[in-house]
Motif scaffolding. Structure first.
Motif, mmCIF file in Angstrom:
data_model
loop_
_atom_site.group_PDB
_atom_site.id
_atom_site.type_symbol
_atom_site.label_atom_id
_atom_site.label_comp_id
_atom_site.label_asym_id
_atom_site.label_seq_id
_atom_site.Cartn_x
_atom_site.Cartn_y
_atom_site.Cartn_z
ATOM 1 N N LEU A 287 0.823 -1.199 0.000
ATOM 2 C CA LEU A 287 0.000 0.000 0.000
ATOM 3 C C LEU A 287 0.858 1.250 0.000
ATOM 4 O O LEU A 287 0.612 2.200 -0.754
ATOM 5 C CB LEU A 287 -0.934 -0.011 1.219
ATOM 6 C CG LEU A 287 -1.880 1.184 1.382
ATOM 7 C CD1 LEU A 287 -2.823 1.291 0.183
ATOM 8 C CD2 LEU A 287 -2.673 1.059 2.677
ATOM 9 N N SER A 288 1.885 1.249 0.849
ATOM 10 C CA SER A 288 2.793 2.398 0.904
ATOM 11 C C SER A 288 3.551 2.561 -0.411
ATOM 12 O O SER A 288 3.774 3.685 -0.878
ATOM 13 C CB SER A 288 3.777 2.221 2.062
ATOM 14 O OG SER A 288 4.671 3.303 2.133
ATOM 15 N N LEU A 289 3.945 1.438 -1.021
ATOM 16 C CA LEU A 289 4.642 1.505 -2.311
ATOM 17 C C LEU A 289 3.755 2.152 -3.369
ATOM 18 O O LEU A 289 4.212 3.022 -4.132
ATOM 19 C CB LEU A 289 5.034 0.104 -2.760
ATOM 20 C CG LEU A 289 6.350 -0.455 -2.204
ATOM 21 C CD1 LEU A 289 6.425 -1.951 -2.447
ATOM 22 C CD2 LEU A 289 7.540 0.247 -2.837
ATOM 23 N N ASN A 290 2.484 1.758 -3.410
ATOM 24 C CA ASN A 290 1.573 2.327 -4.408
ATOM 25 C C ASN A 290 1.408 3.829 -4.207
ATOM 26 O O ASN A 290 1.369 4.599 -5.173
ATOM 27 C CB ASN A 290 0.219 1.635 -4.322
ATOM 28 C CG ASN A 290 0.258 0.221 -4.895
ATOM 29 O OD1 ASN A 290 1.131 -0.109 -5.692
ATOM 30 N ND2 ASN A 290 -0.668 -0.615 -4.478
ATOM 31 N N GLU A 291 1.291 4.262 -2.945
ATOM 32 C CA GLU A 291 1.166 5.701 -2.674
ATOM 33 C C GLU A 291 2.430 6.448 -3.094
ATOM 34 O O GLU A 291 2.354 7.550 -3.643
ATOM 35 C CB GLU A 291 0.869 5.931 -1.192
ATOM 36 C CG GLU A 291 -0.530 5.518 -0.765
ATOM 37 C CD GLU A 291 -0.877 6.001 0.625
ATOM 38 O OE1 GLU A 291 -0.025 6.667 1.251
ATOM 39 O OE2 GLU A 291 -1.996 5.721 1.094
ATOM 40 N N THR A 292 3.593 5.841 -2.810
ATOM 41 C CA THR A 292 4.860 6.493 -3.180
ATOM 42 C C THR A 292 4.999 6.576 -4.701
ATOM 43 O O THR A 292 5.434 7.603 -5.231
ATOM 44 C CB THR A 292 6.043 5.715 -2.578
ATOM 45 O OG1 THR A 292 5.875 5.618 -1.160
ATOM 46 C CG2 THR A 292 7.358 6.421 -2.887
ATOM 47 N N ILE A 293 4.623 5.509 -5.391
ATOM 48 C CA ILE A 293 4.681 5.535 -6.863
ATOM 49 C C ILE A 293 3.777 6.646 -7.395
ATOM 50 O O ILE A 293 4.150 7.384 -8.309
ATOM 51 C CB ILE A 293 4.272 4.165 -7.435
ATOM 52 C CG1 ILE A 293 5.321 3.113 -7.066
ATOM 53 C CG2 ILE A 293 4.105 4.236 -8.951
ATOM 54 C CD1 ILE A 293 4.901 1.700 -7.409
ATOM 55 N N THR A 294 2.585 6.773 -6.814
ATOM 56 C CA THR A 294 1.659 7.840 -7.235
ATOM 57 C C THR A 294 2.285 9.214 -7.023
ATOM 58 O O THR A 294 2.199 10.090 -7.895
ATOM 59 C CB THR A 294 0.345 7.729 -6.442
ATOM 60 O OG1 THR A 294 -0.231 6.437 -6.671
ATOM 61 C CG2 THR A 294 -0.635 8.804 -6.871
ATOM 62 N N ASP A 295 2.930 9.410 -5.869
ATOM 63 C CA ASP A 295 3.576 10.700 -5.576
ATOM 64 C C ASP A 295 4.713 10.966 -6.557
ATOM 65 O O ASP A 295 4.874 12.103 -7.030
ATOM 66 C CB ASP A 295 4.108 10.713 -4.143
ATOM 67 C CG ASP A 295 2.994 10.695 -3.110
ATOM 68 O OD1 ASP A 295 1.853 11.059 -3.478
ATOM 69 O OD2 ASP A 295 3.252 10.325 -1.956
#
Length: 941
Positions: A418-426
């Motif tokens: 979940l954190s990886l997906n948010e970081t990729i989005t950022d």
């Protein structure tokens, strides 16, 4: 109308709950007693302002019949305030909770003073009505007005109705006649003029006499012109009564003193009640952890504050002026914009809640939640705001902890998927190029099965720590699950993603310690890139993982970059997974056989049965592509049993043809041993074809033995006792081969093919093979060397006294009929495979791209894969590609280009010959365009 019917009438949905002032009314039937039993008047309006429900307190308060009350609220309001009350009602309809004081018309035409609160009734985000509460404060208001009048009239004595008024002559010390005083004291008229100072003193309560005497002396001496004092005087009932005394010297006669007495009984009772209420309120406020205050928005003055205000701010503003400067000095700068917007909202008359941080000089930070509710005057202006503040620091810390748990893996402490997906989005929002690396160590399932999940957790911790210490500082590193990880590499990193991947691949060369084992891993890596491969976070992760799956199919550590042809590859994998369920019944599976021969004579001493799949659309499917698919489901059971039975059936057919029968080995999936009954299935098949158990050999890998499952041990012991031989495949490749030779009934070891590759020039490989041969001899085991392809390799194994070999040097896997002819010959001779003749390779090619548009009436949006087109005709295009494509059932778009020239066409694949796909054009026009394109290239060449 009942309360429940009212709620149904208001409600616009049978499933969505009603919200009153933000509070959910999920069970109206349970709330009805509360609305009926409260002493305050409770009523509900529809959006037109008509009352549709009320409790018993409303008709009692206003005096109207219940039938009369079902009207618009304007009927019960004085005409001059209808406009102001309507404005408050409209604000409630707009979603705001409002508090105000107004007058109501009683049925007998007198007016009541009411304290009113209106709250919005909401459902699905829309206001559908208004909830109202009214309290009759007429008596309290009247008492307040009376007190104000008394205070005013004390200052203007001539305008105040007397209770007791009389004149006192300071020279004669006599009291002039006063009917009110006579009545009050209960004296005959004649006694009043004869009333002495001692008698007057006796009428005044002892505690009040000296203060009164002192003030009177000052008044007589001219030091003061007037004074006021509360005194208790004995009345005609011989009871002390609290009175307010005001004494004034007359300007026209300094010796004449006018004295006025007011009855303060009601005022005293009101004061007592007010004091009691204040003490009770204070106790409540002091007990609450919240900070409660009233703030004048225009001046910032704190009109009231509870003890909690000081506990939150740890100080009070100077002169109790809560200015913006004082507040913003203590406010976290990050919250300043939100606070300014909140203040503007309050000054516009809208209530709200804000969360902000207070900073203290010692470095501490407090999270505060502040709810502000404006209170309005009748003219609509803001009188003040009620503020309720809570210290929510612990709550925020708890939320941050929950966020930490939600966004990080519990085993490694690393950011999770979940954190990886948010970081990729950022990172995508920053619009700067970066790469995603997904990394797998490919061992977690084996370790969990062999050593338990505790060791598996150690493995995950060890691999994550190894990657963390290896990765560059600029890289974002997270955990996907199991022993799979992801790294985000920014474009600012000094080296490219491939260089970083190569460093990570080198980790496979060193052992990873998990007590008490030292294990090696095969590192697989997949890479996708932003923005080249996608600008969608989910797609980028999917593409990186697609490339990882391609890497995992290799039997060594490697890295693959995402390419669009992988989309077709995994569509093919999906189709194969579906079709594999029907492969046996459709007769698409078959066996090929590779001989095992004596190293010196070439005599066939055994065979290995190898499963093959001829798919009607995708052609010949390699075992590495479909065996893993079978093991992911229960299909491996049926397929494994089919292989055993087909091999035995074929042996019987060879025997009938007169061929010399030799043992056949079949590969058995490790998972097959976990299913009870396999040993009996083998025994049944041997009995069915009347074959000796010595003619069947089961090949197993160390992966089966490392599971250390009782079913595996029991099955091997049983089949060994009935005469079936057990061969340990890929010997020397993995974990602890020597241990398994001692623990299990192994009859044959097959030296892994990796030793054959460089054995002619690698002294270490020769030493290992020599050790294996020595050990096998001591253990009385048969030995077979796999992967022998050259005469030089054969000579080296002969020099090491390896008795048996298997490999392409003597024969590749062949169909059953060919193997039958080999068995009749009994002896094979070594023949080195020559390279493909140069003239068999197409000499002309054009670069191009292909993508699948449609398959079985299903359309796709897949990427392009690379091809090389070699020739064309008026009907067909001939090309090669590394991507597997389906025949007959799919439509493709092809683009061919040379320099600035480009031509495209649509084809259906009809066949594959000599390694080239043959695609039939869908239209003659496209075929002609491609033909001209080829002709122009040949002419220009």
């Amino acid at each position: 109308m009942t309360f429940f019917e009212t709620m149904q009438r208001l409600s616009r949905s049978s499933t969505s709950p009603l919200l009153i002032g933000g509070l959910e009314l999920s069970h109206p039937e349970r709330a009805e007693p509360f609305f009926k039993q409260t002493k305050d008047a409770v009523f509900f309006f529809n959006h037109l302002g008509e009352i549709i429900f009320f409790n018993e307190s409303l008709p009692q308060m206003l005096g109207y019949s219940e039938e009369t009350l079902y009207k618009h609220f304007a009927v019960f309001n004085p005409p001059e305030q209808v406009e102001a009350v309507t404005a408050f009602f409209n604000r409630a309809l707009a979603g705001e909770t409002v508090h105000y004081t107004a007058q109501g018309l009683h049925a007998d035409h007198h007016r009541l003073t009411l304290k009113i609160t209106n709250m919005p009734i909401e459902q699905d985000g829309q206001v559908i009505g208004v909830y109202g509460i009214a309290r009759d404060i007429t008596r309290e208001k009247q008492l307040e007005d009376d007190v104000q009048k008394i205070q005013s009239k004390l200052e203007l004595t001539e305008q105040i109705p007397e209770l007791v008024v009389f004149q006192y002559d300071a020279l004669t010390r006599k009291v002039d006649y006063s009917a009110s005083l006579v009545n009050y004291l209960g004296l005959p008229k004649m006694e009043l003029t004869q009333l002495s100072n001692e008698q007057l003193k006796g009428r005044i309560h002892p505690r009040d006499f000296d203060p009164l005497r002192f003030q009177m002396i000052r008044l007589v001496d001219g030091e003061i012109d007037s004074f006021e004092q509360e005194v208790s005087i004995l009345n005609f009932k011989q009871q002390y009564q609290l009175l307010r005394l005001k004494a004034l010297r007359r300007h026209d006669n300094k010796n004449q003193i006018s004295i006025i007495l007011y009855d303060l009984s009601e005022v005293s009772e009101a004061r007592r009640q007010l004091k009691l209420e204040r003490e009770q309120t204070k106790e409540i406020y002091e007990a609450l952890e919240a900070a409660i205050s009233q703030i004048d928005l225009s001046s910032g003055r704190l009109l009231f504050h509870s003890k909690g205000f000081f506990q939150i701010f740890e100080e009070l503003p100077k002169d109790l002026i809560l200015s913006q400067d004082w507040l913003f000095e203590r406010l976290d700068p990050r919250d300043a914009p939100a606070m300014k917007q909140f203040i503007q909202q309050l000054t516009s008359g809208k209530s709200g809640t804000i969360q902000y941080r207070l900073l203290f000089s010692d470095g501490r930070c407090k999270w505060i939640e502040d709810q502000q509710i404006p209170v309005f005057n009748l003219d609509g202006s803001i009188a003040y705001t009620n503020s309720i503040m809570h210290d929510i620091t612990l709550q925020k810390e708890y939320e941050e902890r929950l966020q930490q748990l939600a966004m990080h893996d519990s085993i490694t402490g690393l950011p999770n998927r979940l954190s990886l997906n948010e970081t990729i989005t950022d990172w995508i929002k920053r619009n700067e190029a970066f790469s995603i690396l997904t990394i797998s160590f490919n061992r977690i399932s084996d370790i969990n099965n062999a050593f338990g999940h505790a060791s598996g957790d150690q493995w995950i911790q060890a691999t994550s720590a190894l990657l963390y210490t290896t990765k560059p500082d600029e890289v974002f590193f997270g955990h996907l699950g199991g022993d799979e990880y992801a790294m985000l590499i920014p474009s600012s990193y000094k080296e490219d993603a491939t260089s970083c991947a190569e460093v990570l691949l080198s980790l496979s060369a060193e052992p990873i310690l998990i007590e008490p084992y030292a294990l090696f891993a095969r590192v697989s890596i997949g890479i996708s890139r932003f923005p080249d491969d996608s600008d969608d976070p989910v797609e980028l992760m999917k593409h990186s993982y697609t490339a990882l799956r391609r890497s995992r199919r290799e039997n060594h550590s490697t890295v693959h970059h995402y390419a669009s042809n992988l989309d077709i590859d995994y569509y093919r994998r999906y189709r194969l997974e579906q079709d594999l369920h029907y492969a046996i019944e459709r007769d698409e599976l078959f066996l090929e056989y590779q001989p095992k021969v004596d190293s010196w004579t070439g005599k066939i001493i055994g065979l290995e049965a190898l499963i093959r799949w001829q798919h009607p659309e995708w052609g010949r499917i390699p075992p590495n592509d479909f065996i893993p698919l079978a093991e992911e489901s229960a299909l491996h059971i049926a397929i494994g049993d089919w292989v055993v039975e087909t091999a035995c059936k074929t042996m019987k057919q060879w025997a009938r043809s007169g061929a010399a029968i030799v043992p056949i080995s079949v590969n058995v999936s490790p998972k097959r041993f976990l299913i009870p009954g396999f040993e009996y299935q083998i025994e049944h098949i041997l009995t069915k074809y009347n074959l000796s158990p010595q003619l069947l050999e089961l090949e197993i890998t160390e992966a089966a033995l490392i599971m250390d499952d009782p079913n595996i041990s029991r099955t091997l012991e049983y089949v060994s006792q009935i005469g079936v031989r057990i061969a340990l495949d890929d010997f020397g490749k993995g974990y602890s081969s020597m241990v398994y030779l001692q623990r299990y009934p192994i009859h044959v070891v097959k030296i892994d093919r990796q030793f054959a590759t460089h054995i002619a020039e690698d002294a270490k490989a020769q030493a290992i093979v020599k050790s294996i041969l020595y050990m096998a001899k001591e253990f009385n085991l048969a030995v077979i060397a796999e992967g022998i392809e050259t005469l030089r390799q054969l000579e080296t194994f002969r020099a090491l006294n390896c008795p048996n070999i298997q490999g392409y040097l003597f024969s590749k896997p062949v169909p059953a009929d060919v193997m039958g002819s080999f068995l009749l010959r009994e002896v094979l001779y070594p023949i080195e495979i020559c390279s493909l003749a140069a003239d068999s390779i197409p000499s002309f090619s054009v670069q191009g791209k292909i993508k699948m548009l449609k398959h079985h009436d299903q359309t796709f949006e897949l990427g392009f894969s690379d091809i090389k087109a070699h020739r064309t005709s008026t009907r067909f295009l001939y090309f090669t590609t590394d991507t597997s494509l389906p025949l007959q059932t799919a439509t493709f778009e092809v683009r061919l280009f040379e320099g600035i020239q480009l031509v495209s066409c649509t084809i259906t694949l009809t066949a594959m010959e000599h390694g080239q796909y043959i695609g039939e054009y869908t239209t003659a026009q496209e075929a002609e365009l491609v033909l001209r394109f080829f002709q122009s290239l040949r002419y220009n060449g």
